[in-house]
Motif scaffolding. Structure first.
Motif, short mmCIF file in Angstrom:
data_model
loop_
_atom_site.label_atom_id
_atom_site.label_comp_id
_atom_site.label_asym_id
_atom_site.label_seq_id
_atom_site.Cartn_x
_atom_site.Cartn_y
_atom_site.Cartn_z
N LEU A 1 0.83 -1.21 0.00
CA LEU A 1 0.00 0.00 0.00
C LEU A 1 0.86 1.26 0.00
N ARG A 2 1.66 1.43 -1.05
CA ARG A 2 2.51 2.62 -1.13
C ARG A 2 1.71 3.83 -1.56
N ASP A 3 0.81 3.65 -2.55
CA ASP A 3 -0.04 4.76 -3.00
C ASP A 3 -1.22 4.17 -3.76
N ILE A 4 -2.04 5.02 -4.32
CA ILE A 4 -3.29 4.61 -4.93
C ILE A 4 -3.09 3.64 -6.09
N ARG A 5 -1.92 3.63 -6.71
CA ARG A 5 -1.68 2.72 -7.82
C ARG A 5 -1.66 1.26 -7.38
N ASP A 6 -1.52 1.02 -6.09
CA ASP A 6 -1.47 -0.35 -5.57
C ASP A 6 -2.86 -0.94 -5.32
N ILE A 7 -3.90 -0.17 -5.57
CA ILE A 7 -5.27 -0.63 -5.34
C ILE A 7 -6.03 -0.55 -6.66
N ASP A 8 -6.63 -1.68 -7.05
CA ASP A 8 -7.41 -1.73 -8.29
C ASP A 8 -8.83 -2.18 -7.94
N LEU A 9 -9.72 -1.22 -7.79
CA LEU A 9 -11.08 -1.49 -7.34
C LEU A 9 -11.79 -2.50 -8.23
#
Length: 402
Positions: free
Chosen positions: A142-150
């Protein structure tokens, strides 16, 4: 869980039921399990035949099968996970819940290579971060939003809903840096969409333990609830203690999640003395915590007993409580026709010295000792884990024991 071929009937003799609700027999019974793994008869001194496999419980307790709500068992898929066999049936645990080892990008591997071949029942919280704990704290998920793919998280859940029981978020600065409580809010939104609970790891702030509790709702889980970390201990801050107590009363589940760095004897003892019981007892077992300081679920249960948690509540915290999180029915678990899923164990006198995550030591005068995990018509001999000698490992930031 592996499908079971028909076996010989199994007869468990002289076991004392506990934790089966109002229907719990008041004295020792025998339990006959047919070759298909279903309960055929329960009662005193059942008839024995040469076609049966007989296991003498010798007056030991029998409860619904123990559930460890927080383990890491994506062995080979992450750098910290252990094999299910190291913390499952051979330790008296019939259900293992992996707490976020896999993310949406690699859950298919976890399912194929770990969940499907295992004899234990395995469920999982899906990590909010796509890569899960591939390299754990060395490469944060969880470094930034790029690590999350809804979109991919929703798709992964759709394809694996029978295995995924919720969303896991690690909310501490060693994972999220300065991102704070934002991942918790994102995780909560996803859990609302999927209508599943969220489990949140609280640790080194930010995010603050207080902030996490304010995002969560009934049914969600706070793991590492009795940690002793600076800025995250409920003993340091009376307002935080009051908030935790109120949230627990409103249905937020406080889970132990012992781990290598997340359980304090002092915090647990003080909280229990003030009436704040953990909802569930779990180990956070992984390759860096098994040999020191956790060992196994039975030892973790013994630690909670040592700091004042009543015996029956300890049993409930590894059976009924975690079962409610993963939507596993606990009704009529001793009824004829039900599939057998039990743990046979003793509570024995002891002088074992055990250590918490802060290095504090306590003598465990009573020990939970698993004897058998009963899965269907198979009785698997079980015992507590005997830790290997620790070795000192050098890191860029210092040394630690493994």
């Amino acid at each position: 869980m592996i499908g079971q071929q028909e076996r010989k009937p199994l007869l468990l003799t002289n076991v004392r039921p506990i934790g089966f609700g109002a229907e719990t027999p008041g004295s020792a019974v025998d339990i006959l399990i047919d070759g298909n793994g279903r309960i055929a008869q329960v009662g005193p001194q059942l008839s024995v035949s040469c076609e049966m496999i007989c296991v003498d419980g010798k007056g030991a307790w029998i409860s619904p099968g123990w559930i460890d709500l927080h383990v890491h068992i994506w062995h080979g898929g992450t750098d910290i996970s252990v094999r299910p066999s190291e913390c499952g049936a051979e330790r008296g645990v019939t259900t293992l819940v992996d707490a976020g080892s896999a993310g949406e990008a690699n859950f298919h591997g976890f399912r194929q290579y770990i969940i499907e071949p295992s004899r234990e029942r395995i469920k999982a919280f899906l990590n909010l971060g796509s890569i899960g704990l591939v390299a754990c704290n060395r490469v944060s998920e969880l470094r930034d939003i790029r690590d999350i793919d809804l979109d991919r998280i929703l798709e992964c859940y759709s394809e694996n809903s029978e295995h995924i029981v919720g969303i896991k978020v690690r909310a501490s600065h060693v994972i999220t840096g300065s991102w704070g409580v934002t991942p918790v809010k994102l995780g909560k939104k996803i859990s609302k969409i999927l209508k599943v609970p969220m489990m949140v790891h609280v640790g080194e702030p930010p995010a603050l333990y207080d902030e996490v509790l304010e995002v969560l709702g009934p049914g969600d889980v706070v793991t590492h609830c009795f940690n002793g970390k600076a800025g995250s201990s409920i003993l340091e801050d009376e307002d935080l203690f009051d908030l935790a107590q109120r949230c627990a009363g409103e249905g937020i589940r406080l889970d132990i999640g012992h781990g290598g760095a997340s359980f304090s004897f002092k915090v647990a003892e003080a909280a229990i003395k003030r009436g704040l019981m953990p909802f569930s007892i779990s180990t956070d077992l992984h390759g860096h915590s098994m040999n020191f300081p956790v060992w196994d679920l039975a030892t973790t249960m013994s630690k909670l007993l040592c700091v004042g948690m009543p015996f029956d509540k300890v049993v409930a915290a590894v059976t009924h409580a975690p079962a409610s999180v993963i939507k596993l029915s606990m009704e009529n678990r001793l009824a004829v026709g039900q599939r057998a899923d039990f743990t046979v164990f003793d509570l024995v006198d002891s002088d074992v010295e055990a250590t918490d995550s802060n290095g504090d030591v306590a003598v465990l005068e009573k020990l939970f000792e698993p004897r058998y995990a009963v899965i269907g018509s198979e009785a698997i001999a079980a015992s507590r884990y005997i830790p290997r000698a620790r070795r000192l490992v050098r890191h860029s930031h210092g040394y630690s024991y493994r």
